[in-house]
Design a protein around this motif. Structure first.
Motif, PDB file in Angstrom:
ATOM      1  N   VAL A  11       0.836  -1.206   0.000  1.00 46.22           N
ATOM      2  CA  VAL A  11       0.000   0.000   0.000  1.00 46.22           C
ATOM      3  C   VAL A  11       0.870   1.255   0.000  1.00 46.22           C
ATOM      4  N   VAL A  21      -5.644  -3.014  -3.699  1.00 52.07           N
ATOM      5  CA  VAL A  21      -6.354  -3.280  -2.434  1.00 52.07           C
ATOM      6  C   VAL A  21      -7.759  -3.783  -2.708  1.00 52.07           C
ATOM      7  N   LEU A  37      -2.360  -5.521   4.889  1.00 60.25           N
ATOM      8  CA  LEU A  37      -1.951  -4.342   4.140  1.00 60.25           C
ATOM      9  C   LEU A  37      -0.636  -3.831   4.715  1.00 60.25           C
ATOM     10  N   THR A  81      -3.110  -4.117   9.361  1.00 59.66           N
ATOM     11  CA  THR A  81      -2.199  -3.196   8.692  1.00 59.66           C
ATOM     12  C   THR A  81      -0.851  -3.204   9.398  1.00 59.66           C
TER      13      THR A  81
END
Length: 260
Positions: A11, A21, A37, A81
């Protein structure tokens, strides 16, 4: 086994990154697994006061937006993330060791202006131990077939498996394009997969061996995905995908899956 391994997406704030994504979120939802991510960053030299904090603020904003996009496109998907310090290609290859699939945008913020394919996407596609999907930005919704490009190599079987699984999941037809050989050889090659997936519409096409990349691009202008195999990994065997893989990653208007 890859059943519980995450789908990994790199990302940043580029449009191809967010397109990746969206693709990765649907795939993670389909596989009932986590979407991871990751943003990789490098702090160079002696920073001005507060500059690193400002950069991190931007990075977390990108990740927050990416997570929101993922949940919009695949409601209920599990998202995690991470920010990691280091070079993007190195870290993504490290993360790929525990991933079921890596999904990347064709270009990132660090890409060279005018380059046909980002260096990170090219290296990860060539060297990752799991399948890699490279997604171009600004692509319209595509409802055409999953196109599988095969030859006489062992990697073709892995490419066919991936293509048929994706087609079955999205209820798409399959177009198998064979570089060289003849119709009878191609039919025999695909027959087992047709019997395994009897509900799929499957077409085949033989093209001259000297122009497989061009044939794959023109075989189905509305293709939703092109799948190709690669014969190896590492700086020699897989560091260069070959003319077909490189050309497709640079020029294909739809996502391209590279399957090792």
């Amino acid at each position: 086994m890859t059943a519980n391994r995450p789908v990994l997406a790199g990302v940043d704030a580029s449009e191809p990154s967010y397109a990746a994504v969206r693709w990765a979120a649907r795939e993670a939802g389909r596989r009932d697994t986590t979407l991871r991510l990751v943003h990789a960053c490098v702090f160079e030299g002696a920073p001005a006061p507060g500059s690193n904090e400002l950069l991190l603020e931007h990075i977390y904003r990108w990740l927050h937006r990416a997570a929101a996009i993922a949940r919009d496109w695949a409601p209920g998907v599990r998202v995690e993330t991470a920010v990691r310090l280091g070079l993007a290609a190195d870290l993504l290859l490290e993360e790929a060791a525990d991933a079921a699939l890596v999904v990347l945008g064709s270009h990132g913020l660090g890409g060279l202006r005018g380059a046909l394919i980002g260096s990170v996407a090219l290296r990860v596609a060539a060297e990752a131990p799991c399948p890699v999907v490279v997604v171009p930005g600004h692509q319209p919704a595509r409802t055409g077939p999953v196109v599988a490009g095969i030859d006489r190599s062992e990697s073709s079987e892995h490419a066919l498996r991936f293509a048929f699984e994706e087609a079955a999941a999205t209820r798409a037809p399959v177009l198998v394009v064979h570089a060289g050989g003849d119709d009878a050889e191609l039919a025999a090659h695909v027959d087992g997969w047709c019997r395994k997936y009897p509900d799929l519409e499957v077409r085949t096409r033989v093209v001259p061996e000297r122009v497989p990349a061009r044939a794959l691009q023109h075989a189905a202008p509305d293709a939703r995905l092109i799948v190709v195999g690669t014969r190896g990994r590492g700086p020699v065997a897989g560091g260069i995908l070959g003319s077909t893989g490189n050309t497709l990653l640079a020029h294909a208007a739809c996502p391209v899956a590279v399957v090792h």
